[in-house]
Design an enzyme around this catalytic site. Structure first.
Site, PDB file in Angstrom:
ATOM      1  N   TYR A  49       6.229   3.787   7.215  1.00 48.49           N
ATOM      2  CA  TYR A  49       4.929   3.167   6.941  1.00 48.49           C
ATOM      3  C   TYR A  49       3.864   4.256   6.979  1.00 48.49           C
ATOM      4  O   TYR A  49       3.850   5.107   7.865  1.00 48.49           O
ATOM      5  CB  TYR A  49       4.605   2.102   7.985  1.00 48.49           C
ATOM      6  CG  TYR A  49       3.228   1.472   7.802  1.00 48.49           C
ATOM      7  CD1 TYR A  49       3.064   0.320   7.032  1.00 48.49           C
ATOM      8  CD2 TYR A  49       2.099   2.039   8.380  1.00 48.49           C
ATOM      9  CE1 TYR A  49       1.815  -0.245   6.849  1.00 48.49           C
ATOM     10  CE2 TYR A  49       0.832   1.486   8.204  1.00 48.49           C
ATOM     11  CZ  TYR A  49       0.705   0.337   7.438  1.00 48.49           C
ATOM     12  OH  TYR A  49      -0.539  -0.215   7.256  1.00 48.49           O
TER      13      TYR A  49
ATOM     14  N   GLU B 162      -2.467   1.806   1.478  1.00 50.62           N
ATOM     15  CA  GLU B 162      -1.260   1.570   2.276  1.00 50.62           C
ATOM     16  C   GLU B 162      -0.013   1.779   1.431  1.00 50.62           C
ATOM     17  O   GLU B 162       0.054   1.311   0.288  1.00 50.62           O
ATOM     18  CB  GLU B 162      -1.289   0.135   2.819  1.00 50.62           C
ATOM     19  CG  GLU B 162      -0.081  -0.235   3.673  1.00 50.62           C
ATOM     20  CD  GLU B 162      -0.138  -1.685   4.140  1.00 50.62           C
ATOM     21  OE1 GLU B 162      -0.532  -1.921   5.292  1.00 50.62           O
ATOM     22  OE2 GLU B 162       0.190  -2.585   3.340  1.00 50.62           O
TER      23      GLU B 162
END
Length: 390
Positions: free
Chosen positions: A109, A197
């Site tokens: 992530y 993101e």
């Protein structure tokens, strides 16, 4: 403003961030054409909606043949995808992203966002990619790594190495990550993003980093500097009332209650919603008409409010600093005449020309309930909402 995944990946590619081969498609014919151009052992079909949790909701599927691809696209385009973030009605699917499949060794992530407390851009990273970052933070907070970027010095090499170490990357992958982070930071600043993101950022079987998914939010206040990105806005993914409000420079968000609020100033709007809940009511919306509001904007705000059939009462809470209270009162009365408001209206005015404003309301002949302060207004509007419920 939210971007679709395919739009985010177009920006990634423009900045040299590696992404899987693929293109968006708006029909079965387009999807098959894209599939012919994308080489690999299969394809990933991703519904393009502004909501997370697509995979669990059936919005991300793998096709091993053209027949499977055609069936998946047929079952997605033209439907509404309901996810944990979309609400019960779901989001309309007008487009799918067709990509080549990727051999994945690890999922990570990586994100950049605005840390408002630190007044800096922050990097957030985790070796637990592919999952909801909120879930990781709740269950395994030790797996979340973050640092802030000094706006004067910019992204430093040692910070890239710290992120690479936190993600467990080897030296080669660490160098790839440094290049990727610098590109991501440049994109973040140049495109006025509030969030970028990548989840997951994958390490392929060949040891290469690749942005398998992408999410970008653009700061609405900076869209005047981003005319190209503003044209990418997909209003079909937005609440129609919120889109309408934006045209009149009104800040409007739909909520689930039955007491509508019209306030000038975001802080005052939040306080108004809090005190409504304190006295047992539920706000139907957040609506900030701004500090320099006009009677015309007040009328448009009322049109938005009464368009919600759940609304049982309206609370107008205006502090007249820049704007005069008598002008606000005039706008309220004009809106009641134009729109034909059928639910109780409670008005609390304070500031410039407040007496003249209250006089206009009292002499109008309309049953506008006036309040002496915010406490009094909250009590009255909650009581009025209860009485008008069927």
């Amino acid at each position: 403003m939210h971007l679709h995944e395919y739009q985010a990946k177009q920006l990634f590619a423009d900045y040299g961030i590696p992404v899987p081969a693929g293109r968006p498609a708006y029909s079965i014919h387009e999807a098959l054409t894209v599939a012919s151009a994308v080489k690999g052992h299969g394809w990933v079909v991703k519904a393009q909606v502004h909501a997370g949790g697509r995979g669990k909701a059936g919005g991300v599927r793998i096709a091993g043949s053209r027949e499977q691809l055609e069936s998946i696209v047929h079952n997605l385009i033209g439907t509404r995808l309901v996810t944990r973030q979309s609400g019960p009605r779901g989001q309309p699917v007008h487009c799918v992203l067709i990509e080549a499949t990727t051999d994945i060794a690890r999922e990570l992530y990586l994100a950049m966002l605005v840390d408002r407390a630190a007044r800096r851009v922050a990097i957030v990273a985790s070796p637990a990619g592919g999952m909801d970052i909120e879930e990781v933070a709740a269950k395994s907070p030790e797996k979340i790594f973050s640092l802030s970027i000094d706006p004067t010095l910019g992204l430093a090499g040692y910070q890239c190495r710290r992120v690479a170490a936190a993600l467990g990357l080897d030296d080669k992958q660490g160098r790839q990550l440094a290049t990727l982070l610098h590109a991501l930071y440049k994109l973040f600043l140049q495109k006025d993003a509030s969030l970028v993101e990548i989840n997951p950022l994958v390490v392929t079987r060949e040891g290469e980093l690749q942005a398998l998914d992408g999410k970008i939010n653009i700061d609405d206040n900076a869209l005047y500097r981003q005319p190209v990105l503003e044209q990418w806005r997909d209003q079909s993914q937005e609440d129609p009332k919120e889109s309408h409000a934006r045209r009149f420079d009104l800040n409007y968000i739909t909520l689930g209650g039955d007491i509508a609020c019209m306030v000038n100033g975001a802080g005052l709007a939040m306080a108004t919603m809090d005190i409504i809940q304190l006295y047992g009511g539920q706000p139907a919306n957040f609506l900030d008409v701004g500090g320099g509001t006009t009677p015309e904007k007040v009328a448009e705000a009322f049109k938005l409010i009464v368009g919600d059939d759940k609304v049982r009462a309206i609370l107008v809470n205006i502090f007249g600093g820049i704007v005069r209270c008598d002008l606000i009162a005039d706008g309220i009365l004009r809106a009641i005449k134009e729109v034909g408001v059928k639910v109780p209206v409670v008005a609390r005015l304070e500031g410039t020309n407040v007496e003249a404003g209250y006089d206009l309301l009292k002499q109008s002949g309309f049953a506008v309930i006036t309040a002496t302060d915010l406490d009094d207004a909250a009590r009255k509007v909650v009581a009025a909402a209860k009485e008008s419920r069927p």
